[in-house]
Design a protein around this motif. Structure first.
Motif, PDB file in Angstrom:
ATOM      1  N   GLN A   1      -0.923  -3.060  -0.570  1.00  0.00           N
ATOM      2  CA  GLN A   1       0.354  -3.365  -0.934  1.00  0.00           C
ATOM      3  C   GLN A   1       1.207  -1.849  -1.256  1.00  0.00           C
ATOM      4  O   GLN A   1       0.514  -1.089  -1.822  1.00  0.00           O
ATOM      5  N   PRO A   2       2.372  -1.849  -0.896  1.00  0.00           N
ATOM      6  CA  PRO A   2       3.095  -0.670  -1.142  1.00  0.00           C
ATOM      7  C   PRO A   2       3.405  -0.747  -2.999  1.00  0.00           C
ATOM      8  O   PRO A   2       3.327  -1.771  -3.332  1.00  0.00           O
ATOM      9  N   ALA A   3       3.714   0.590  -3.244  1.00  0.00           N
ATOM     10  CA  ALA A   3       3.773   0.681  -4.900  1.00  0.00           C
ATOM     11  C   ALA A   3       5.205   0.225  -5.469  1.00  0.00           C
ATOM     12  O   ALA A   3       5.201  -0.460  -6.571  1.00  0.00           O
ATOM     13  N   ASP A   4       6.083  -0.052  -4.335  1.00  0.00           N
ATOM     14  CA  ASP A   4       7.513  -0.714  -4.877  1.00  0.00           C
ATOM     15  C   ASP A   4       7.563  -2.173  -4.518  1.00  0.00           C
ATOM     16  O   ASP A   4       8.643  -2.649  -4.635  1.00  0.00           O
ATOM     17  N   ILE A   5       6.465  -2.953  -4.438  1.00  0.00           N
ATOM     18  CA  ILE A   5       6.403  -4.418  -4.014  1.00  0.00           C
ATOM     19  C   ILE A   5       6.849  -4.921  -5.540  1.00  0.00           C
ATOM     20  O   ILE A   5       6.608  -4.664  -6.446  1.00  0.00           O
ATOM     21  N   SER A   6       7.718  -6.173  -5.295  1.00  0.00           N
ATOM     22  CA  SER A   6       7.957  -6.979  -6.427  1.00  0.00           C
ATOM     23  C   SER A   6       6.745  -8.025  -6.643  1.00  0.00           C
ATOM     24  O   SER A   6       6.077  -8.197  -5.965  1.00  0.00           O
TER      25      SER A   6
ATOM     26  N   GLN B   1       6.566 -11.122  -4.075  1.00  0.00           N
ATOM     27  CA  GLN B   1       6.020 -10.787  -3.076  1.00  0.00           C
ATOM     28  C   GLN B   1       4.391 -10.531  -3.106  1.00  0.00           C
ATOM     29  O   GLN B   1       3.786 -11.141  -2.246  1.00  0.00           O
TER      30      GLN B   1
END
Length: 440
Positions: free
Chosen positions: A419-424, A427
């Motif tokens: 997962q990317p670092a800016d995922i909510s 999500q």
């Protein structure tokens, strides 16, 4: 038909009895008529004064329809002897006797003429029985005060007891110091009659400080009811008949009670003469029965009762502004609640019982019932069931991994790394549960 004039003269004052009731429908007139007939049947000279405000009730019950009443005597149209009716056993009836109240509005000369005729008439008899007007009107109160014995008719109906208690209370407040006798009519038997009396007597002892006298009971039966419809009183039946015999028992009880009371020096006419003179001297005064005691220095009790009389007078004159009525009673209840003890609670309970709740509309009854239930819950909250131990002390469970939602733990670790670092957070949770539609 008109009666012949009695020839015998009684040198003593007759025994005077008022048959009273706090409300209509308790059988007061039937009791008065059958008792009078029974006494006449026992060779007594009896005069029955029909003091009911509906006038000729008594005479109609024996099939007589008077052409003239006491009102005609007041108007100067005939003599008092001309209105007397005679029925079985020589019983004499004066219809429309409630008209004697009008003596207080007449001039002294006319008033004295009427009352002198009444005085001469009543002294010819052994018994003078008055069928009084029901309720708390001045005429009915005076009729009771004018006699030496008040026999109050009640029934097992709670409303009848409430009205009888109100009548006794008003009489006591206005100077009536004699002890009323209580006759329970329409009872199912001796046990119920005694129980009904005890309830009324207990209220009188607690709130008025007096013990009432028990005169007995008249049982409910079909013969008595039919006698009213047929205009044939049960007192005319053979003495062996149960309905007739109970009035002979009542007559015996009456004689026993009268033997315990001193004879009055003045009769009914003399009483009305005193009232008439008092009213003429003070026409603005409220009509009250003549006090049975001498003048007393106004006390706290008299001042309080006078204040209540004034409130009654104001409220009876005309419809009162609701806001004024609200303020008056709110202040009274605030005063009552300043010393909340067992006596005050009893007063409140008695007061609530005096209201005629049946006159309310269904909607108002429902609204009032809800309010009273809420008030009851405030006074005494309902007992709550004890909560379970789990609710009082919740048990903390050990954390566990939900494989159904997130799969195996190694997959969770792999997904987290991808997962990317800016995922909510939303999500991330969808990705963990495999519901992320945006990912392949």
């Amino acid at each position: 038909m008109n009666a012949r004039e009695p020839v015998k003269h009684n040198p003593n004052q007759p025994r005077t009895i008022a048959i009273a009731g706090g409300k209509g429908g308790v059988g007061k007139t039937s009791v008065a008529l059958n008792l009078a007939l029974t006494l006449a049947r026992q060779d007594n000279r009896v005069l029955l004064l029909d003091g009911d405000t509906d006038l000729a009730n008594v005479s109609i019950m024996v099939g007589l329809y008077p052409r003239k009443t006491l009102a005609n005597v007041m108007a100067g149209e005939c003599r008092l002897e001309d209105v007397i009716l005679e029925t079985d056993y020589g019983l004499h009836i004066v219809p429309g006797a409630s008209g004697v109240q009008e003596c207080m509005d007449m001039g002294p000369t006319e008033s004295l003429r009427i009352l002198r005729a009444l005085y001469n008439l009543e002294n010819r008899y052994d018994y003078v029985i008055t069928d009084t007007a029901a309720g708390l009107q001045a005429a009915g109160l005076h009729m009771i005060a004018a006699t030496e014995l008040a026999c109050m008719v009640v029934t097992p109906d709670p409303a009848s007891l409430t009205d009888a208690f109100s009548l006794i209370k008003v009489l006591r407040r206005r100077g009536y110091n004699r002890i009323p006798s209580i006759l329970v009519n329409m009872a199912q038997g001796a046990s119920q009659a005694r129980s009904v009396f005890q309830r009324l007597d207990a209220a009188a002892q607690r709130h008025l400080g007096i013990s009432l006298h028990y005169m007995g009971g008249i049982w409910r039966d079909e013969t008595l009811r039919q006698s009213v419809l047929n205009q044939k009183p049960v007192a005319l039946l053979p003495v062996s008949d149960p309905s007739c015999r109970q009035f002979h028992t009542l007559a015996d009880m009456l004689d026993v009670r009268l033997s315990q009371l001193p004879r009055r020096k003045a009769g009914i006419a003399a009483y009305w003469h005193k009232v008439s003179k008092r009213e003429s001297a003070n026409p603005k005064a409220l009509g009250k029965p003549e006090p049975q005691t001498g003048n007393e220095t106004p006390s706290l009790k008299h001042r309080c009762l006078k204040a209540v009389d004034e409130i009654e007078a104001v409220f009876s004159e005309a419809p009162v502004d609701p806001l004024l009525r609200y303020e008056a009673f709110t202040r009274l209840f605030a005063l009552l609640g300043s010393t909340l003890d067992s006596d005050v609670i009893e007063i409140i309970q008695t007061g609530l019982g005096a209201f005629q709740w049946e006159n309310l509309s269904p909607e108002r009854k429902s609204h009032l019932a809800i309010h009273l239930r809420d008030l009851a819950d405030q006074i005494s909250p309902p007992a709550q069931e004890p909560q379970s131990r789990e609710l009082i002390h919740p048990v903390l469970r050990e954390p566990f991994y939900d494989r159904i939602s997130f799969g195996e733990q190694d997959r969770l670790v792999r997904v987290l790394k991808e997962q990317p670092a800016d995922i909510s957070l939303d999500q991330l949770l969808r990705s963990l549960s495999g519901n992320d539609q945006g990912r392949s």
